[in-house]
Scaffold this active site. Structure first.
Site, PDB file in Angstrom:
ATOM      1  N   ARG A  52       0.833  -1.211   0.000  1.00 32.08           N
ATOM      2  CA  ARG A  52       0.000   0.000   0.000  1.00 32.08           C
ATOM      3  C   ARG A  52       0.867   1.260   0.000  1.00 32.08           C
ATOM      4  NH1 ARG A  52      -4.343   0.565   4.642  1.00 32.08           N
ATOM      5  NH2 ARG A  52      -2.473   1.036   5.849  1.00 32.08           N
ATOM      6  N   ARG A 100       8.111  27.564  -1.675  1.00 25.88           N
ATOM      7  CA  ARG A 100       6.675  27.306  -1.760  1.00 25.88           C
ATOM      8  C   ARG A 100       6.105  27.652  -3.137  1.00 25.88           C
ATOM      9  NH1 ARG A 100       1.537  29.246  -0.907  1.00 25.88           N
ATOM     10  NH2 ARG A 100       0.161  27.809   0.176  1.00 25.88           N
ATOM     11  N   HIS A 102       2.820  25.650  -5.578  1.00 25.58           N
ATOM     12  CA  HIS A 102       1.948  24.476  -5.544  1.00 25.58           C
ATOM     13  C   HIS A 102       2.399  23.348  -6.482  1.00 25.58           C
ATOM     14  CE1 HIS A 102      -0.501  27.331  -3.407  1.00 25.58           C
ATOM     15  NE2 HIS A 102      -1.391  26.409  -3.126  1.00 25.58           N
ATOM     16  N   LYS A 148      -3.224   6.857   0.915  1.00 31.49           N
ATOM     17  CA  LYS A 148      -3.045   7.126   2.347  1.00 31.49           C
ATOM     18  C   LYS A 148      -2.294   8.445   2.512  1.00 31.49           C
ATOM     19  CE  LYS A 148      -2.394   4.524   6.638  1.00 31.49           C
ATOM     20  NZ  LYS A 148      -3.673   4.864   7.230  1.00 31.49           N
TER      21      LYS A 148
HETATM   22  N1  PDD Z   1      -5.651   4.280   9.899  1.00 32.59           N
HETATM   23  N2  PDD Z   1      -9.521   3.689   6.720  1.00 32.59           N
HETATM   24  C1  PDD Z   1      -8.891   4.786   7.143  1.00 32.59           C
HETATM   25  C2  PDD Z   1      -9.415   6.116   6.738  1.00 32.59           C
HETATM   26  C3  PDD Z   1      -7.746   4.677   7.954  1.00 32.59           C
HETATM   27  O1  PDD Z   1      -7.106   5.777   8.359  1.00 32.59           O
HETATM   28  C4  PDD Z   1      -7.285   3.386   8.326  1.00 32.59           C
HETATM   29  C5  PDD Z   1      -6.064   3.196   9.175  1.00 32.59           C
HETATM   30  C6  PDD Z   1      -7.988   2.259   7.860  1.00 32.59           C
HETATM   31  C7  PDD Z   1      -7.563   0.856   8.193  1.00 32.59           C
HETATM   32  O2  PDD Z   1      -6.361   0.509   7.543  1.00 32.59           O
HETATM   33  P1  PDD Z   1      -5.382  -0.578   8.165  1.00 32.59           P
HETATM   34  O3  PDD Z   1      -6.219  -1.772   8.457  1.00 32.59           O
HETATM   35  O4  PDD Z   1      -4.406  -0.821   7.092  1.00 32.59           O
HETATM   36  O5  PDD Z   1      -4.776   0.017   9.400  1.00 32.59           O
HETATM   37  C8  PDD Z   1      -9.098   2.447   7.057  1.00 32.59           C
HETATM   38  C9  PDD Z   1      -4.398   4.277  10.614  1.00 32.59           C
HETATM   39  C10 PDD Z   1      -4.310   3.212  11.633  1.00 32.59           C
HETATM   40  C11 PDD Z   1      -4.131   5.673  11.164  1.00 32.59           C
HETATM   41  O6  PDD Z   1      -4.392   6.616  10.427  1.00 32.59           O
HETATM   42  O7  PDD Z   1      -3.629   5.801  12.287  1.00 32.59           O
END
Ligand code: PDD
Length: 284
Positions: A52, A100, A102, A148
């Site tokens: 990921r 800075r 964007h 993420k």
């Molecule tokens: N968060 N969805 C969101 C929006 C998240 O932020 C997370 C995890 C998950 C679950 O993902 P995983 O099972 O891979 O941890 C789903 C982490 C723990 C955080 O932001 O601290």
């Protein structure tokens, strides 16, 4: 013992760990992150988290600071230096430091990699003390929640609203009234028909690593399961609700918006999946 952080190639005391104020992560939220759970020295769902991380990195065109093998070495060295065997590893990667502007800076600066580790207790044997309350809130995030990204303002606001309401998590729903996910977790429900459901992956949810790993447990338990979106209304009629993440493992939600879910105790399906999760942790 002083906590140690990793900052761009150096292990430094946390209190002395600093980044440049022109870091694009700081100025634009131009970066991504990962959270790993380590149990007795082992990274849980390790391959899923690295995959990921690599995907998030590619989606926003960040340069890899090092290969996966080297990153594993850094993580384990950081755990060793912090004397943490069971805990959370936070990894952040940003587009680096530039004046800075964007648009992406050219030439590309070196991407900035920082890591911290902190201890986290082992999951409890009993689920009863592990359950939590949740509230529901409209999902106000962007259209690429599958990345993420470190842009977490809507998640922060949602989690704080949950806290103010005496709950832990905020379950988010879209403009059509369909549940997306939790502010920091994947959301699962068991309907009155006893079918377990979680939303199929799309750009509105993060592909949870705990979610992915749990799918094998769901199959092994022979549960009736649908990877399909459900509405807020269906959630309110659920027999069981639980969330999953690297930090919450499998956590039953026993109250939703102040109302009991089922009989307000961890449900049978959550308990079975939690037992599988624990077994997986212990067996490796
Ligand atoms: N968060 N969805 C969101 C929006 C998240 O932020 C997370 C995890 C998950 C679950 O993902 P995983 O099972 O891979 O941890 C789903 C982490 C723990 C955080 O932001 O601290």
């Amino acid at each position: 013992m002083a906590r140690i952080a990793y900052v761009n190639g150096r292990y430094v005391k946390l209190a002395k760990a600093v980044v440049n104020i022109e870091d694009r992560g700081y100025q634009f939220g131009d970066g991504i992150y990962e959270v790993f759970y380590a149990y007795r020295g082992r990274l849980i769902d390790e391959a899923l988290h690295f995959a990921r991380l690599e995907r998030s990195r590619g989606e926003i065109g960040l340069t890899a600071p090092m290969g996966e093998a080297a990153l594993r070495v850094v993580i384990h060295e950081l755990m060793r230096r912090n004397r943490v065997q069971t805990g959370l590893i936070y990894l952040q990667l940003t587009r680096g430091v530039a004046k800075r502007d964007h648009a992406f800076p050219m030439p590309k600066p070196r991407s900035a990699l920082t890591l911290t580790v902190r201890p986290k207790p082992e999951p409890p044997e009993e689920l009863s003390g592990w359950s939590a309350a949740a509230i529901t809130l409209e999902d106000e995030r962007w259209g690429r929640c599958d990345i993420k990204s470190i842009n977490l303002l809507p998640n922060v606001l949602a989690r704080d609203a949950a806290k103010q309401a005496g709950a832990l998590e905020a379950v988010l729903f879209d403009a059509q009234g369909m549940v997306t996910e939790g502010a920091t977790s994947s959301v699962w429900m068991v309907g009155p028909d006893n079918v377990l459901r979680t939303r199929a992956l799309d750009q509105h949810v993060l592909p949870g690593c705990t979610r992915a790993a749990l799918l094998a447990d769901v199959a092994a338990e022979g549960l009736e399961f649908q990877e399909q979106a459900f509405s807020l209304e269906e959630l309110r009629a659920a027999r069981e609700i639980f969330i999953t993440s690297a930090t919450s493992f499998v956590k039953p939600i026993t109250r939703l918006d102040g109302m009991p879910v089922g009989n307000a105790a961890p449900g049978l399906i959550a308990s079975r999946l939690y037992a599988r999760y624990l077994a997986r942790l212990k067996e490796g």
